[in-house]
Design a protein around this motif. Structure first.
Motif, short mmCIF file in Angstrom:
data_model
loop_
_atom_site.label_atom_id
_atom_site.label_comp_id
_atom_site.label_asym_id
_atom_site.label_seq_id
_atom_site.Cartn_x
_atom_site.Cartn_y
_atom_site.Cartn_z
N LEU A 137 0.86 -1.18 0.00
CA LEU A 137 0.00 0.00 0.00
C LEU A 137 0.90 1.23 0.00
CD1 LEU A 137 -2.49 -1.22 2.75
CD2 LEU A 137 -2.78 -1.34 0.25
N VAL A 138 0.75 2.07 -1.00
CA VAL A 138 1.64 3.21 -1.19
C VAL A 138 0.86 4.50 -0.92
CG1 VAL A 138 3.14 4.43 -2.82
CG2 VAL A 138 2.93 1.93 -2.94
N ASP A 139 1.38 5.31 -0.02
CA ASP A 139 0.82 6.63 0.28
C ASP A 139 1.35 7.57 -0.80
OD1 ASP A 139 -0.09 8.97 1.41
OD2 ASP A 139 0.94 8.70 3.32
N GLY A 140 0.60 7.70 -1.89
CA GLY A 140 1.08 8.35 -3.11
C GLY A 140 1.64 9.74 -2.93
N TYR A 141 0.85 10.66 -2.40
CA TYR A 141 1.34 12.04 -2.27
C TYR A 141 2.46 12.14 -1.25
CZ TYR A 141 -2.56 13.57 -5.18
OH TYR A 141 -3.43 13.75 -6.21
N ASN A 142 2.46 11.31 -0.24
CA ASN A 142 3.53 11.31 0.74
C ASN A 142 4.86 10.97 0.06
OD1 ASN A 142 5.23 9.42 2.71
ND2 ASN A 142 4.17 10.96 3.96
N ILE A 143 4.84 9.94 -0.77
CA ILE A 143 6.07 9.54 -1.48
C ILE A 143 6.50 10.63 -2.45
CG2 ILE A 143 7.08 7.84 -3.07
CD1 ILE A 143 6.52 6.72 -0.23
N ILE A 144 5.55 11.20 -3.18
CA ILE A 144 5.89 12.27 -4.14
C ILE A 144 6.53 13.45 -3.43
CG2 ILE A 144 4.87 14.04 -5.65
CD1 ILE A 144 2.91 11.84 -6.63
N LYS A 145 5.96 13.87 -2.32
CA LYS A 145 6.45 15.06 -1.62
C LYS A 145 7.82 14.86 -0.97
CE LYS A 145 2.15 17.43 -1.01
NZ LYS A 145 2.37 18.31 -2.12
N ARG A 146 8.16 13.63 -0.58
CA ARG A 146 9.44 13.43 0.12
C ARG A 146 10.58 13.04 -0.83
NH1 ARG A 146 10.66 7.87 2.29
NH2 ARG A 146 9.10 6.55 1.35
N ASP A 147 10.26 12.72 -2.07
CA ASP A 147 11.29 12.35 -3.04
C ASP A 147 11.69 13.59 -3.84
OD1 ASP A 147 11.91 11.48 -6.02
OD2 ASP A 147 12.44 9.79 -4.72
N PRO A 148 12.97 13.93 -3.86
CA PRO A 148 13.38 15.17 -4.54
C PRO A 148 13.02 15.21 -6.04
CG PRO A 148 15.21 14.23 -3.28
CD PRO A 148 14.09 13.25 -3.22
N ILE A 149 13.16 14.11 -6.72
CA ILE A 149 12.85 14.09 -8.16
C ILE A 149 11.35 14.23 -8.38
CG2 ILE A 149 12.88 12.69 -10.25
CD1 ILE A 149 15.58 11.56 -9.20
N LEU A 150 10.57 13.43 -7.65
CA LEU A 150 9.12 13.48 -7.82
C LEU A 150 8.54 14.82 -7.37
CD1 LEU A 150 8.17 9.88 -6.63
CD2 LEU A 150 8.39 10.71 -8.98
N SER A 151 9.07 15.38 -6.29
CA SER A 151 8.55 16.68 -5.84
C SER A 151 8.91 17.79 -6.84
CB SER A 151 9.04 17.03 -4.44
OG SER A 151 10.44 17.21 -4.41
N GLY A 152 10.06 17.66 -7.50
CA GLY A 152 10.41 18.61 -8.56
C GLY A 152 9.44 18.51 -9.73
N LEU A 153 9.08 17.29 -10.09
CA LEU A 153 8.09 17.10 -11.16
C LEU A 153 6.73 17.64 -10.73
CD1 LEU A 153 9.00 13.48 -12.32
CD2 LEU A 153 9.38 15.62 -13.58
#
Length: 118
Positions: A6-22
């Motif tokens: 189970l993946v907390d989608g926005y949590n992962i996006i916000k804490r990953d530098p590449i994904l948060s840049g995107l």
């Protein structure tokens, strides 16, 4: 039995530098990059993976992206609540893994018998 991730989608996006840049350019692009990353992960190929996002609609909605199941919570309900519910309802809670750095999500999954990873 397959492991359920189970993946907390926005949590992962916000804490990953590449994904948060995107995300700063396009939320949809960041979500698609997350999906691509999950699908390309060798460790997840034998797992059922569900990515959960906070939604804004009147009802919970589901979608698919390749082998991924995507869930958007309904308005007023958080992805955290959906993840906790899915962990509780799993056929074999010991096979549930939650990916989130949210301590409450990890704790809810652990209390259900699964594993929470940050």
């Amino acid at each position: 039995m397959k492991r359920l991730v189970l993946v907390d989608g926005y949590n992962i996006i916000k804490r990953d530098p590449i994904l948060s840049g995107l995300e700063r350019r396009s939320l949809q692009t960041a979500r698609e990059a997350l999906f691509a990353r999950l699908l390309s992960s060798y460790n997840l190929r034998a797992c059922d993976v569900i990515v959960v996002f906070d939604g804004q609609g009147p009802a919970e909605t589901t979608d698919r992206w390749g082998n991924l199941k995507i869930i958007y919570s309904m308005s007023g309900q958080t992805a955290d609540t959906v993840i906790a519910r899915l962990a509780t309802l799993a056929r074999d809670p010991s096979q549930v893994v939650a990916l989130s750095d949210d301590r409450e999500i990890r704790q809810a999954v652990t209390q259900s018998g699964g594993v929470g990873l940050g």
